[in-house]
Design a protein around this motif. Structure first.
Motif, PDB file in Angstrom:
ATOM      1  N   GLY A 190       3.218  58.220 140.057  1.00 54.23           N
ATOM      2  CA  GLY A 190       2.048  58.306 140.900  1.00 54.23           C
ATOM      3  C   GLY A 190       1.005  57.269 140.551  1.00 54.23           C
ATOM      4  O   GLY A 190       1.283  56.294 139.843  1.00 54.23           O
ATOM      5  N   PHE A 191      -0.200  57.490 141.037  1.00 58.68           N
ATOM      6  CA  PHE A 191      -1.309  56.560 140.873  1.00 58.68           C
ATOM      7  C   PHE A 191      -2.495  57.287 140.246  1.00 58.68           C
ATOM      8  O   PHE A 191      -2.747  58.450 140.545  1.00 58.68           O
ATOM      9  N   MET A 192      -3.224  56.570 139.398  1.00 62.78           N
ATOM     10  CA  MET A 192      -4.399  57.188 138.781  1.00 62.78           C
ATOM     11  C   MET A 192      -5.475  57.437 139.828  1.00 62.78           C
ATOM     12  O   MET A 192      -5.797  56.571 140.637  1.00 62.78           O
ATOM     13  N   ASP A 193      -6.038  58.632 139.790  1.00 65.56           N
ATOM     14  CA  ASP A 193      -7.134  59.012 140.662  1.00 65.56           C
ATOM     15  C   ASP A 193      -8.414  58.294 140.230  1.00 65.56           C
ATOM     16  O   ASP A 193      -8.705  58.173 139.034  1.00 65.56           O
ATOM     17  N   MET A 194      -9.187  57.811 141.189  1.00 61.58           N
ATOM     18  CA  MET A 194     -10.385  57.049 140.863  1.00 61.58           C
ATOM     19  C   MET A 194     -11.436  57.882 140.150  1.00 61.58           C
ATOM     20  O   MET A 194     -12.169  57.374 139.289  1.00 61.58           O
TER      21      MET A 194
END
Length: 325
Positions: free
Chosen positions: A46-50
Motif C-alpha cells: 500500500g501507500f503511506m497515508d499523508m
C-alpha cells in the motif's frame, strides 16, 4: 556523539535518530532480480497515508539535532501520488529530504515538479551494464528509456540553473567468486554519458539483504537458509559493529518501525508510530536489546546473524569511483 555512545556501550541513547527512512510505498513497477520483494511480495502492500506521514514529520522537526528524511525503502517512491507534498512538507519543517528512484517513471512534468521543491538529493538507481544485461537484471525496464529519463532530468536541471537537488547515480554490480571484491569498477563509457552534468556516480556490489539471498549466479537473488560456502569464502575477517541502531530509524508505509533498511518483509517490528512517539520507540526494550546484541556480537536475530554488513562482506562495499563535476 554516535561514536561516544558506541564506545560507552550505551543501549539507551540520549539523542533522537539523526536519519528517518520513511517508506512512501512498498509497491514497485519493476521486478529487479536483486530485490527480495521481486521474489516474495510483502503480505501487505500500500501507500503511506499523508496524515500519518505529517504526524511523523511533526515529531522529527522538533528533534534538537539535524535530521534527514529518506523517502525510500521497499518500493518506488514516484508511484506515490503525494510524493511532491511529502517533500514539501518536510522541507518546510527545515528537514533535509532525499529519495532513490529507478527512474523509469520520470516524465517532463514530474521532473519540473521535483525541481520546484527543495529536495536536497535524488539518487537514480541505474547500472553500468549492457542494455540486455540491464533489462534482465531490472525486469520490466528499458535501458534506453531509463537513460533518457535521467539525461532529461539533468538537462532540465541545468537549463533551469538549479543547484539542487544534488544528483547521484548508484550502479550495482553482481558479485561472483573470483571477482575483485574491494573496488567494483565503473566503466569510462558509462561515465562519459553524464560527463557534462554535475553528478556523482558510485558503484557497489549487490548486497545479500542481510544474508537472506544468494546472488552469485547473476540471474536471481533467491532465498537461502543460511550462509553458503562461497559466502564464507569471500568473507572479510574483521567484523565491524553495525552503527545503524544508534542513528537510523526505519518506518514502513503503515507507520511500523522495523529492524533496519534490510527488513523489507517487516519480519522484525520494533514499534508502531500510530501508537507511540518516535522518541519512545527509539529507546524501547526492543531497540535496547538490538543494541545490546550488537555490542556483545551475540546475535539471536536472524536478520543480524547473517547480515553482510556485520560480517564485513563485499556486499557492503563502498563507492568504487566517483565522477563529481
Amino acid at each position: 556523539m554516535i561514536e561516544h555512545a558506541l564506545n560507552k556501550g550505551s543501549v539507551v541513547v540520549p539523542y533522537p535518530p539523526f536519519r528517518l527512512r520513511i517508506e512512501p510505498t512498498n509497491i514497485c513497477n519493476l521486478r529487479c532480480v536483486s530485490c527480495p520483494n521481486a521474489v516474495e511480495k510483502p503480505q501487505h502492500q500500500g501507500f503511506m497515508d499523508m496524515t500519518l506521514y505529517k504526524g511523523i514529520v511533526d515529531q522529527a522537526k522538533n528533534f534538537p539535532s539535524p535530521t534527514l528524511i529518506i523517502l525510500y525503502l521497499g518500493g518506488e517512491p514516484l508511484l506515490h501520488k503525494e510524493l511532491i507534498e511529502m517533500i514539501n512538507y518536510a522541507s518546510k519543517s527545515k528537514i533535509l529530504v532525499q529519495f532513490n528512484t529507478n527512474s523509469t517513471l520520470l516524465t517532463t512534468a514530474m521532473i519540473n515538479e521535483l525541481l520546484d521543491t527543495e529536495l536536497d538529493r535524488i539518487t537514480f538507481s541505474f547500472d553500468d551494464m549492457l542494455p540486455d544485461e540491464y533489462e534482465a537484471f531490472r525486469k520490466n525496464s528499458s535501458y534506453n528509456n531509463t537513460l533518457d529519463n535521467i539525461l532529461s532530468f539533468l538537462r532540465i536541471k541545468k537549463e533551469r540553473k538549479k543547484l539542487y537537488p544534488h544528483v547521484s547515480i548508484a550502479s550495482l554490480k553482481v558479485f561472483r567468486p573470483g571477482d575483485e571484491i574491494s573496488r567494483p569498477v565503473i566503466s569510462d563509457n558509462f561515465i562519459s554519458q553524464f560527463i557534462e552534468y554535475k553528478v556523482e556516480i558510485s558503484s557497489a556490489y549487490v548486497h545479500s539483504w542481510a544474508g537472506d539471498f544468494e546472488i552469485y549466479d547473476g540471474t536471481l537473488a533467491k532465498p537461502i537458509a543460511g550462509i553458503s560456502a562461497d559466502y564464507d569464502a569471500v568473507r572479510i575477517k574483521k567484523t565491524p559493529k553495525c552503527k545503524l541502531p544508534w542513528y537510523d530509524i526505519v518506518i514502513n508505509y503503515r507507520g511500523e518501525v522495523v529492524n533496519c533498511c534490510f527488513d523489507l518483509q517487516y519480519k522484525h517490528v520494533m514499534g508502531d508510530t500510530k501508537k507511540d512517539k518516535i522518541i519512545d520507540i527509539w529507546n524501547n526494550k526492543k531497540h535496547q536489546e538490538l543494541r545490546r546484541t550488537i555490542l556483545r556480537k551475540k546475535y539471536d536475530n536472524p536478520l543480524c546473524l547473517t547480515c553482510s554488513t556485520i560480517k564485513g562482506d563485499p556486499f557492503s562495499a563502498a563507492v568504487a569511483n566517483i565522477q563529481h563535476k
